[in-house]
Write a protein that holds these residues in place. Structure first.
Motif, PDB file in Angstrom:
ATOM      1  N   ILE A  15       0.842  -1.203   0.000  1.00  0.00           N
ATOM      2  CA  ILE A  15       0.000   0.000   0.000  1.00  0.00           C
ATOM      3  C   ILE A  15       0.875   1.251   0.000  1.00  0.00           C
ATOM      4  O   ILE A  15       0.597   2.231  -0.680  1.00  0.00           O
ATOM      5  CB  ILE A  15      -0.952   0.009   1.222  1.00  0.00           C
ATOM      6  N   TYR A  16       1.968   1.203   0.751  1.00  0.00           N
ATOM      7  CA  TYR A  16       2.831   2.371   0.882  1.00  0.00           C
ATOM      8  C   TYR A  16       3.815   2.534  -0.278  1.00  0.00           C
ATOM      9  O   TYR A  16       4.427   3.573  -0.434  1.00  0.00           O
ATOM     10  CB  TYR A  16       3.617   2.285   2.198  1.00  0.00           C
ATOM     11  N   THR A  17       3.997   1.489  -1.059  1.00  0.00           N
ATOM     12  CA  THR A  17       4.986   1.549  -2.142  1.00  0.00           C
ATOM     13  C   THR A  17       4.355   1.839  -3.495  1.00  0.00           C
ATOM     14  O   THR A  17       5.060   2.107  -4.451  1.00  0.00           O
ATOM     15  CB  THR A  17       5.779   0.234  -2.226  1.00  0.00           C
ATOM     16  N   ALA A  18       3.039   1.775  -3.599  1.00  0.00           N
ATOM     17  CA  ALA A  18       2.360   1.995  -4.871  1.00  0.00           C
ATOM     18  C   ALA A  18       2.066   3.479  -5.069  1.00  0.00           C
ATOM     19  O   ALA A  18       1.829   4.219  -4.122  1.00  0.00           O
ATOM     20  CB  ALA A  18       1.062   1.205  -4.908  1.00  0.00           C
ATOM     21  N   LEU A  19       2.137   3.911  -6.322  1.00  0.00           N
ATOM     22  CA  LEU A  19       1.782   5.288  -6.674  1.00  0.00           C
ATOM     23  C   LEU A  19       0.426   5.281  -7.353  1.00  0.00           C
ATOM     24  O   LEU A  19       0.150   4.423  -8.191  1.00  0.00           O
ATOM     25  CB  LEU A  19       2.821   5.883  -7.625  1.00  0.00           C
ATOM     26  N   LYS A  24       0.797   9.592 -10.945  1.00  0.00           N
ATOM     27  CA  LYS A  24       1.646   9.305 -12.112  1.00  0.00           C
ATOM     28  C   LYS A  24       1.253  10.201 -13.293  1.00  0.00           C
ATOM     29  O   LYS A  24       2.113  10.749 -13.976  1.00  0.00           O
ATOM     30  CB  LYS A  24       1.558   7.833 -12.490  1.00  0.00           C
ATOM     31  N   ASN A  25      -0.059  10.334 -13.519  1.00  0.00           N
ATOM     32  CA  ASN A  25      -0.523  11.189 -14.614  1.00  0.00           C
ATOM     33  C   ASN A  25      -0.109  12.641 -14.398  1.00  0.00           C
ATOM     34  O   ASN A  25       0.282  13.327 -15.345  1.00  0.00           O
ATOM     35  CB  ASN A  25      -2.044  11.094 -14.772  1.00  0.00           C
TER      36      ASN A  25
END
Length: 72
Positions: A15-19, A24-25
């Motif tokens: 959960i903490y490592t995903a963007l 991103k956009n």
């Protein structure tokens, strides 16, 4: 990494490592806008230089035309 942050499951750590897609956009959009601005800046600078060269050439040709009429 799971042990480092104290979670027992990798999914919790993920959960903490995903963007987010939104983040991103936003980053892509900001970089594209910066690149576009730089391309436009360079294009306008080149156009200005070309205009200066054209003016200089026209001036030189006009002087040459004046000189050739004097010698005739």
């Amino acid at each position: 990494m799971t042990e480092q942050v104290g979670h027992s499951h990798a999914a919790t750590t993920a959960i903490y490592t995903a963007l987010s897609s939104e983040y991103k956009n936003l980053q892509v959009r900001q970089h594209l806008e910066a690149a576009e601005a730089e391309v436009l800046r360079l294009a306008f600078a080149q156009a200005d230089l070309e205009a200066e060269c054209d003016e200089e050439l026209a001036s030189t040709l006009a002087l040459q035309g004046t000189d050739s009429r004097r010698g005739a």
